[in-house]
Design an enzyme around this catalytic site. Structure first.
Site, PDB file in Angstrom:
ATOM      1  N   LYS A   1       0.884  -1.279  -0.121  1.00  0.00           N
ATOM      2  CA  LYS A   1      -0.067  -0.008  -0.047  1.00  0.00           C
ATOM      3  C   LYS A   1       0.969   1.406   0.103  1.00  0.00           C
ATOM      4  CE  LYS A   1      -1.594   2.730   2.977  1.00  0.00           C
ATOM      5  NZ  LYS A   1      -1.524   4.005   1.990  1.00  0.00           N
TER       6      LYS A   1
ATOM      7  N   GLY B   1       6.980   5.311   7.948  1.00  0.00           N
ATOM      8  CA  GLY B   1       6.055   6.489   8.199  1.00  0.00           C
ATOM      9  C   GLY B   1       6.065   7.173   9.381  1.00  0.00           C
TER      10      GLY B   1
ATOM     11  N   GLU C   1       9.904   1.611  10.485  1.00  0.00           N
ATOM     12  CA  GLU C   1      10.795   2.586  10.105  1.00  0.00           C
ATOM     13  C   GLU C   1      10.533   4.119  10.317  1.00  0.00           C
ATOM     14  OE1 GLU C   1      13.834   2.024   9.531  1.00  0.00           O
ATOM     15  OE2 GLU C   1      14.294  -0.048   9.236  1.00  0.00           O
TER      16      GLU C   1
ATOM     17  N   CYS D   1      14.146  11.252   6.171  1.00  0.00           N
ATOM     18  CA  CYS D   1      13.935  10.589   7.493  1.00  0.00           C
ATOM     19  C   CYS D   1      15.352  10.785   8.152  1.00  0.00           C
ATOM     20  CB  CYS D   1      13.466   9.353   7.588  1.00  0.00           C
ATOM     21  SG  CYS D   1      14.433   8.258   6.535  1.00  0.00           S
TER      22      CYS D   1
ATOM     23  N   GLU E   1      10.741  16.804  14.757  1.00  0.00           N
ATOM     24  CA  GLU E   1      11.098  16.531  13.402  1.00  0.00           C
ATOM     25  C   GLU E   1      10.314  17.758  12.497  1.00  0.00           C
ATOM     26  OE1 GLU E   1       9.668  13.103  11.458  1.00  0.00           O
ATOM     27  OE2 GLU E   1      11.568  12.876  10.269  1.00  0.00           O
TER      28      GLU E   1
END
Ligand code: NAD
Length: 484
Positions: free
Chosen positions: A180, A232, A254, A288, A388
């Site tokens: 997905k 995500g 992750e 990331c 973040e």
């Protein structure tokens, strides 16, 4: 260079069938560089996801019956097809999220590298022979078995990298997959799914269900899905883990990062400085593992700040297909607004804005751009020091001792990567053990993920590893057989 900007129609791929529509409605895809609608993306509903999982389950016996060498051959063929299709995959990656064309070519090459790498492992997944002394079980051995159907949920910033990191090792290990993607980035990933069929991977082994959070949730909760691999944010990861808890389903997570780059006075400041370009220029900071906090020793802080500002202020926002463009837009208008609001709050918090901070106007006003931005003397405990940003914003901080640098670096709940700029090997060895991160990278601009090395986080950056043998063994479980 004239590049075709037309997007292809998007389909769901279920059991080898290409479907024009899903029961989850339609997402109108917007090109982040212009704000223009590019085309409809059909969304998978719960019944589509169920059909995809059942197709993956039905394909398992055939895929598992293939010899590992045959799986290796077909994955090698897939890598060749990707190579032949490099230009189109790079073009589609730009149309997905408006990353620069230069970066998209690099990421396609990374995916091809990961595909070849894991194709090579497919026929080398071995157990071991041992014995269980004293229990009359003189012969015992272990078998590495695939889980079965793996649910793979990925995000929009580097879908092709996620393909290399997740889809390919899952297949190499003998699993079938329901993939997905984010509804924001369907194009390049669908192309890979089509290439997988062309390479000879049987129908139903790879199923593709573009969709939003509901489709992801249905996939995670499906009883036939044996393992989840997710990329995500931490908030979504918590929901996924809660859903997995119901059936005690394992997951690889992750997640994000707030990575620190420690610059010592003995470092090569020319190369250390280049990491700043990586922070703001890698998909406009939507990476990331970018080194979004630059921690600089007080002896060289002012010099580094001046150099970094010179470099970052020379980087231009622009059309992602233009080779001169360094800074691409953010993925959505909402992301642009969120990042800009964070910049404003940081200023109100007392962080020194050294360059950038605005929204480009003129020809770029309809796109979702934010100027490349550097803040100096950021308080490590402030929002900018802790959260973040996922935008083109670098936070610089001062330190005076190694201990202080480690304390600041480890002082967030994240732990994806740490970077050290120094020529002192003893310092590297000392710090590598102290830094709270899944990976420590020394000198130069932050590297891109490499297939040979495990990559992953600690803390709220997640757990599980991608890359290397560790990444492959996330997709098998070990069975022990002991014979009396
Ligand atoms: P997100 O968590 O909102 O979405 C990621 C994916 O999860 C999407 O496909 C989304 O549709 C799906 N999803 C959302 N809710 C779900 C649910 N309840 N159940 C199942 N699936 C669900 O993440 P995002 O905002 O799109 O991406 C940004 C985050 O991803 C950042 O934190 C970034 O650092 C992280 N990221 C991490 C890595 C890594 O390898 N560590 C790589 C890229 C991005």
């Amino acid at each position: 260079m004239i590049i075709d900007r037309a997007v292809p129609p998007v389909h769901l791929h279920i059991g080898g069938e290409e479907l024009d529509a899903g029961s989850g409605g339609v997402h109108e895809h917007v090109f982040p560089a212009t704000g223009e609608v590019q085309g409809p993306v059909p969304l998978a509903g719960a019944d589509d996801v169920d059909a995809a999982v059942r197709a993956a389950h039905a394909a398992l016996p055939e895929w598992r019956a293939w010899t590992p060498a045959r799986r290796a051959k077909v994955l090698t063929k897939l890598a060749e097809l990707m190579e032949n299709d490099r230009e189109e995959l790079a073009r589609l990656s730009v149309l997905d999220n408006a990353m620069t064309h230069t970066l998209s070519g690099l990421l396609v090459d990374i995916m091809i590298g990961w595909t070849s790498y894991y194709a090579g492992w497919a026929d080398k997944i071995e157990g071991k022979v041992t014995s269980v002394p004293g229990q009359q079980r003189e012969l015992a051995y272990t078998v590495a078995e695939p889980y079965g159907v793996v649910g793979i949920i990925i995000t929009w910033n580097g879908p092709l990298v996620s393909v290399g990191m997740k889809l390919i090792p899952a297949l190499a290990a003998g699993n079938t997959v329901v993939l997905k993607p984010s509804e924001l980035t369907p194009y390049a990933t669908e192309r890979v799914v089509a290439l997988a069929r062309e390479a000879g991977i049987p129908a139903g082994v790879v199923n593709f269900v573009p969709g939003g959070p509901d489709a992801g949730d249905t996939l995670v909760c499906h009883p036939l899905v044996q393992k989840v691999s997710f990329t995500g944010g931490p908030a979504t990861a918590r929901k996924i883990l809660s859903a997995c808890a119901e059936s005690l389903k394992p997951a690889v997570l992750e997640l994000g990062g707030k990575s620190a780059n420690l610059v010592f006075p003995d470092a090569n400041l020319d190369t250390a400085m280049m990491s700043a370009a990586g922070v703001v220029g890698t998909l406009a900071g939507q990476g990331c593992a970018i080194a979004s906090r630059m921690l600089v020793h007080e002896d060289v802080y002012d010099e580094m700040a001046a150099r970094v500002v010179g470099l970052v202020s020379s980087l231009r926002c622009g059309d992602p297909f233009d080779p001169e463009t360094a800074i691409s837009p953010l993925v959505t208008r909402a992301a642009q607004e969120r990042v800009h609001a964070m910049i404003k709050r940081a200023q109100a918090d007392g962080a020194k804005l050294l360059t950038g901070g605005g929204i480009p106007g003129g020809d770029l006003a309809d796109g979702f751009y934010v100027e490349p931005t550097v803040f100096g003397d950021v308080d490590p405990g402030s929002e900018l020091g802790q959260v973040e940003v996922f935008g083109p914003v670098l936070s610089m901080m001062r330190f005076s001792t190694e201990e202080e640098a480690v304390e600041i670096a480890n002082g967030t709940p994240y732990g994806l990567a740490s970077y050290i700029q120094t020529n002192d090997l003893a310092r590297v060895q000392r710090l590598a053990t102290k830094l709270h991160a899944g990976g420590v990278y020394v000198n130069g601009a932050p590297p891109v993920v490499s297939c040979e090395l495990p990559f992953g986080g600690v803390g709220i950056s997640g757990y599980g590893r991608e890359g290397g043998l560790e990444g492959l063994f996330e997709f098998v479980r070990t069975k022990a057989v002991a014979i009396a």
